[in-house]
Write a protein that holds these residues in place. Structure first.
Motif, PDB file in Angstrom:
ATOM      1  N   ARG A  22       4.769 -17.824  -5.867  1.00 17.40           N
ATOM      2  CA  ARG A  22       5.214 -17.543  -4.653  1.00 17.40           C
ATOM      3  C   ARG A  22       6.734 -16.851  -5.024  1.00 17.40           C
ATOM      4  O   ARG A  22       6.597 -16.722  -3.884  1.00 17.40           O
ATOM      5  N   ASP A  25       4.796 -13.306  -4.334  1.00 18.35           N
ATOM      6  CA  ASP A  25       4.455 -13.104  -2.639  1.00 18.35           C
ATOM      7  C   ASP A  25       5.061 -12.546  -2.010  1.00 18.35           C
ATOM      8  O   ASP A  25       6.074 -11.785  -2.517  1.00 18.35           O
ATOM      9  N   TRP A  27       5.298 -11.662   1.077  1.00 11.74           N
ATOM     10  CA  TRP A  27       6.412 -11.867   1.946  1.00 11.74           C
ATOM     11  C   TRP A  27       8.041 -11.660   1.544  1.00 11.74           C
ATOM     12  O   TRP A  27       8.995 -11.567   1.668  1.00 11.74           O
ATOM     13  N   THR A  28       7.273 -13.048   0.503  1.00 11.75           N
ATOM     14  CA  THR A  28       8.945 -13.490  -0.686  1.00 11.75           C
ATOM     15  C   THR A  28       9.607 -12.359  -0.701  1.00 11.75           C
ATOM     16  O   THR A  28      11.204 -11.749  -0.381  1.00 11.75           O
ATOM     17  N   GLN A  59       6.954 -19.839   8.595  1.00 13.90           N
ATOM     18  CA  GLN A  59       6.479 -20.393   7.073  1.00 13.90           C
ATOM     19  C   GLN A  59       7.349 -19.823   5.987  1.00 13.90           C
ATOM     20  O   GLN A  59       7.910 -21.339   5.249  1.00 13.90           O
ATOM     21  N   THR A  60       7.080 -18.745   5.714  1.00 18.89           N
ATOM     22  CA  THR A  60       7.809 -18.124   4.198  1.00 18.89           C
ATOM     23  C   THR A  60       9.314 -18.938   4.616  1.00 18.89           C
ATOM     24  O   THR A  60      10.150 -19.080   3.227  1.00 18.89           O
ATOM     25  N   SER A  63       9.768 -22.231   3.281  1.00 18.36           N
ATOM     26  CA  SER A  63       9.734 -22.786   1.774  1.00 18.36           C
ATOM     27  C   SER A  63      10.702 -21.544   1.237  1.00 18.36           C
ATOM     28  O   SER A  63      11.192 -23.058  -0.051  1.00 18.36           O
TER      29      SER A  63
END
Lengths: 120, 120
Positions: A22, A25, A27-28, A59-60, A63
């Motif tokens: 995560r 990632d 996008w994170t 979505q990101t 999370s």
């Protein structure tokens, strides 16, 4: 007393492996990096992280909220303003993720040279 | 003179974004971390990175070779010995990737607490 939990992402069933996914990632990394200077609205984040879809950003961010890295604040204005901000835990990720991003930009030419895709 | 190339993973068409994907990938992180102490054979790598499939290990090692991060040496023994080792470029990734792994293991409890999945 609680047992001390020791985490290792080398173990296949350790939750730290999924956390590593995560935080590594793309996008994170880009969303957390975008929030370094201060809180941003959804539309501002979308402009900074070029090419991210509305769905992926939603979505990101969700999370990141669930994991306690980002906080979401709704201001009772008309129209309502929604703002995303790094929590202290999220801020502690700035250094490792910044180092990762810097590595990618600073060594891009060497990687391209290795791939043979950089004209000399 | 060559133009100076400036990379930014925030730009959707910048190659550094794809590189960021690659270095942030869980298997890359665990394979590079495994090679920190010295060269390893395929089977040794497979034991360290628990749960990685033969196919995924082959594929990731190939990408790491292509990007100049890992070198592969074949020794003319019977049976032939194949060894994987970090290149100097690969070694330069140890610090940022080590910081990422450390973050994941050191903050796992805080993330679990945020998720509400850690019994208190």
């Amino acid at each position: 007393m609680d047992p001390v939990l020791v985490y290792s992402p080398y173990a296949s069933d350790c939750p730290s492996r999924q956390l590593l996914d995560r935080i590594g990632d793309r996008w994170t990394v880009l969303i957390i990096g975008s929030l370094e200077e201060g809180p941003l609205r959804f539309s501002e984040l979308r402009r900074r992280v070029e090419g991210i879809s509305q769905k992926m950003l939603t979505q990101t961010l969700r999370s990141l909220e669930t994991d306690g890295l980002v906080t979401r604040t709704v201001f009772a204005e008309i129209p309502p303003r929604v703002q995303y901000e790094l929590s202290p835990l999220g801020r502690s990720l700035l250094e490792p993720l910044g180092a990762l991003t810097r590595w990618a930009t600073e060594h891009m030419d060497e990687v391209r040279a290795a791939r043979g895709t950089l004209a000399s």
